[in-house]
Design a protein around this motif. Structure first.
Motif, PDB file in Angstrom:
ATOM      1  N   LEU A  48      80.853 108.577  86.577  1.00 32.96           N
ATOM      2  CA  LEU A  48      80.439 107.266  87.084  1.00 32.96           C
ATOM      3  C   LEU A  48      78.972 107.266  87.494  1.00 32.96           C
ATOM      4  O   LEU A  48      78.341 106.201  87.538  1.00 32.96           O
ATOM      5  N   PHE A  49      78.449 108.438  87.807  1.00 30.20           N
ATOM      6  CA  PHE A  49      77.055 108.574  88.220  1.00 30.20           C
ATOM      7  C   PHE A  49      76.400 109.735  87.473  1.00 30.20           C
ATOM      8  O   PHE A  49      77.047 110.750  87.204  1.00 30.20           O
ATOM      9  N   GLU A  50      75.146 109.566  87.126  1.00 26.63           N
ATOM     10  CA  GLU A  50      74.305 110.671  86.687  1.00 26.63           C
ATOM     11  C   GLU A  50      73.552 111.156  87.915  1.00 26.63           C
ATOM     12  O   GLU A  50      72.916 110.363  88.612  1.00 26.63           O
ATOM     13  N   ASN A  53      69.238 116.868  91.725  1.00 28.04           N
ATOM     14  CA  ASN A  53      68.685 117.039  93.069  1.00 28.04           C
ATOM     15  C   ASN A  53      67.738 115.915  93.476  1.00 28.04           C
ATOM     16  O   ASN A  53      67.455 115.734  94.659  1.00 28.04           O
ATOM     17  N   ARG A  54      67.222 115.161  92.500  1.00 24.81           N
ATOM     18  CA  ARG A  54      66.210 114.148  92.821  1.00 24.81           C
ATOM     19  C   ARG A  54      66.609 112.739  92.412  1.00 24.81           C
ATOM     20  O   ARG A  54      65.887 111.794  92.726  1.00 24.81           O
ATOM     21  N   HIS A  55      67.737 112.574  91.749  1.00 24.08           N
ATOM     22  CA  HIS A  55      68.010 111.274  91.138  1.00 24.08           C
ATOM     23  C   HIS A  55      69.510 111.007  91.093  1.00 24.08           C
ATOM     24  O   HIS A  55      70.297 111.883  90.767  1.00 24.08           O
ATOM     25  N   VAL A  56      69.893 109.793  91.440  1.00 30.25           N
ATOM     26  CA  VAL A  56      71.276 109.321  91.308  1.00 30.25           C
ATOM     27  C   VAL A  56      71.234 107.965  90.616  1.00 30.25           C
ATOM     28  O   VAL A  56      70.475 107.084  91.017  1.00 30.25           O
ATOM     29  N   ALA A  57      72.026 107.803  89.561  1.00 33.64           N
ATOM     30  CA  ALA A  57      72.053 106.539  88.824  1.00 33.64           C
ATOM     31  C   ALA A  57      73.452 106.295  88.285  1.00 33.64           C
ATOM     32  O   ALA A  57      74.190 107.244  87.985  1.00 33.64           O
ATOM     33  N   LEU A  58      73.828 105.041  88.194  1.00 34.99           N
ATOM     34  CA  LEU A  58      75.113 104.678  87.605  1.00 34.99           C
ATOM     35  C   LEU A  58      75.091 104.918  86.101  1.00 34.99           C
ATOM     36  O   LEU A  58      74.100 104.631  85.427  1.00 34.99           O
ATOM     37  N   THR A  59      76.190 105.440  85.576  1.00 34.84           N
ATOM     38  CA  THR A  59      76.359 105.500  84.134  1.00 34.84           C
ATOM     39  C   THR A  59      76.792 104.121  83.639  1.00 34.84           C
ATOM     40  O   THR A  59      77.169 103.255  84.440  1.00 34.84           O
ATOM     41  N   PRO A  60      76.766 103.873  82.324  1.00 28.93           N
ATOM     42  CA  PRO A  60      77.275 102.582  81.823  1.00 28.93           C
ATOM     43  C   PRO A  60      78.705 102.299  82.255  1.00 28.93           C
ATOM     44  O   PRO A  60      79.046 101.154  82.587  1.00 28.93           O
ATOM     45  N   ILE A  61      79.545 103.328  82.289  1.00 32.77           N
ATOM     46  CA  ILE A  61      80.926 103.125  82.751  1.00 32.77           C
ATOM     47  C   ILE A  61      80.942 102.795  84.239  1.00 32.77           C
ATOM     48  O   ILE A  61      81.714 101.944  84.701  1.00 32.77           O
ATOM     49  N   GLY A  62      80.082 103.452  85.014  1.00 30.40           N
ATOM     50  CA  GLY A  62      79.977 103.144  86.436  1.00 30.40           C
ATOM     51  C   GLY A  62      79.523 101.721  86.671  1.00 30.40           C
ATOM     52  O   GLY A  62      80.035 101.024  87.564  1.00 30.40           O
ATOM     53  N   ARG A  64      79.973  99.187  84.683  1.00 31.28           N
ATOM     54  CA  ARG A  64      81.083  98.299  84.330  1.00 31.28           C
ATOM     55  C   ARG A  64      82.143  98.268  85.437  1.00 31.28           C
ATOM     56  O   ARG A  64      82.676  97.203  85.777  1.00 31.28           O
ATOM     57  N   LEU A  65      82.391  99.430  86.036  1.00 29.31           N
ATOM     58  CA  LEU A  65      83.384  99.491  87.110  1.00 29.31           C
ATOM     59  C   LEU A  65      82.930  98.684  88.321  1.00 29.31           C
ATOM     60  O   LEU A  65      83.739  97.984  88.948  1.00 29.31           O
ATOM     61  N   VAL A  66      81.652  98.774  88.660  1.00 33.93           N
ATOM     62  CA  VAL A  66      81.125  97.978  89.771  1.00 33.93           C
ATOM     63  C   VAL A  66      81.349  96.495  89.501  1.00 33.93           C
ATOM     64  O   VAL A  66      81.829  95.743  90.370  1.00 33.93           O
ATOM     65  N   ALA A  67      80.989  96.045  88.314  1.00 34.15           N
ATOM     66  CA  ALA A  67      81.131  94.622  87.965  1.00 34.15           C
ATOM     67  C   ALA A  67      82.592  94.178  88.011  1.00 34.15           C
ATOM     68  O   ALA A  67      82.882  93.039  88.410  1.00 34.15           O
ATOM     69  N   ASP A  68      83.510  95.074  87.652  1.00 33.19           N
ATOM     70  CA  ASP A  68      84.930  94.713  87.613  1.00 33.19           C
ATOM     71  C   ASP A  68      85.571  94.660  88.997  1.00 33.19           C
ATOM     72  O   ASP A  68      86.372  93.763  89.285  1.00 33.19           O
TER      73      ASP A  68
END
Length: 299
Positions: A48-50, A53-62, A64-68
């Motif tokens: 769900l996240f990429e 140590n320096r970066h956190v980002a939503l994956t495309p599936i993540g 989509r899950l947020v939007a749902d």
């Protein structure tokens, strides 16, 4: 089955994109945040996240899950809130975010609104200056107390409710700490903290140039006053702040020096233009009729 708390952790991390801030905001450990995300990823079968140590980002599936699930989660929380309010004899709630920490100075405004709206509960939530409009736009709060000006096309700016001086926060070990006052011109020789955004909004408090045009060096980036404390205390950087900080963050290792050429800071109410309600209009009207809350003495 996914626990409601795990969903809250996922949605908060999706907003903050920072494990430590998520843990602090939800008052849980970082290990609890990591555990909840890993459990959801195992259940879904995908990341769900990429993160590194320096970066956190939503994956495309993540994403989509947020939007749902976000609308359903918000609806569930709203339903629970309405049930709790009904149990206390309340029929409505107005959620107000505040970057300001001097909520006691707004007591007259809150009390005046409560007198005219006894069935409405006012809930106040903290907002970081690193993302000043995010919670408002996300629908977590209905309106907000914020320093002005605000020039956002989707936000309505209401009445000014408070004014105060601007002071320079410095560690007591810093040479400027012993001054009776300083000028914005003095900041050309200092490292000044950044972090607030957008730029036009931050520059009202922390300009990029002195009155004579000299560049001000912007150093460490922070999103709230708690993050500023160790940087100030060690003398690594200084920062213009609102005078309320001298009362609510009084510390033996930090001094607050008046900035003699700083204009008075103005605080006002803002809300999403497309989400204006009768309660929002009523609160703004109450603030307008009060004109402003009683001003405290300077630091």
């Amino acid at each position: 089955m996914t626990e409601l708390r795990d969903i809250e952790i996922f949605l908060t991390l999706a907003e903050e994109l920072h494990f430590t801030r998520t843990a602090e905001r939800l008052h849980v450990t970082q290990a609890r945040v990591s555990q909840a995300i890993k459990k959801q990823e195992r259940r879904i079968g995908a990341a769900l996240f990429e993160r590194n140590n320096r970066h956190v980002a939503l994956t495309p599936i993540g994403q989509r899950l947020v939007a749902d699930i976000q609308p359903m989660y918000r609806g569930l929380c709203d339903g629970m809130d309405r049930a709790r309010l009904a149990a206390r004899g309340k029929t409505g709630v107005l959620r107000i975010g505040s970057i300001a920490v001097n909520l006691q100075d707004f007591r007259g405004l809150f009390d005046a609104f409560a007198k005219d709206h006894p069935g409405c509960e006012v809930q106040v939530r903290h907002v970081d200056f690193g993302d000043p409009f995010g919670r408002l736009r996300a629908g977590d709060i209905d309106m907000q107390i914020v320093w002005l000006p605000v020039r956002e096309p989707d936000l309505t700016v209401g009445p000014v409710i408070y004014t105060e001086p601007v002071v320079l926060a410095v560690g007591t070990v810093h040479p400027l700490a012993s001054r009776e006052s300083v000028s914005y011109e003095d900041l050309a020789d200092q490292t000044v903290m950044g972090g607030a955004r957008p730029d036009y909004w931050r520059e009202v408090l922390v300009p990029v140039r002195t009155p004579s045009g000299r560049l001000i060096r912007i150093g460490p980036s922070v999103s709230n006053f708690q993050e500023m404390i160790p940087i100030l205390a060690t003398g690594e950087a200084v920062s213009p702040v609102h005078a309320q900080a001298a009362r609510y963050y009084a510390r033996p290792d930090i001094a607050y020096v008046p900035i003699r050429d700083a204009p008075a800071a103005r605080w006002g109410l803002i809300w999403r233009t497309g989400n204006e309600t009768e309660l929002i209009r009523s609160f703004a009207s109450t603030a307008h009729h009060l004109n402003s809350v009683e001003q405290p003495a300077g630091p």
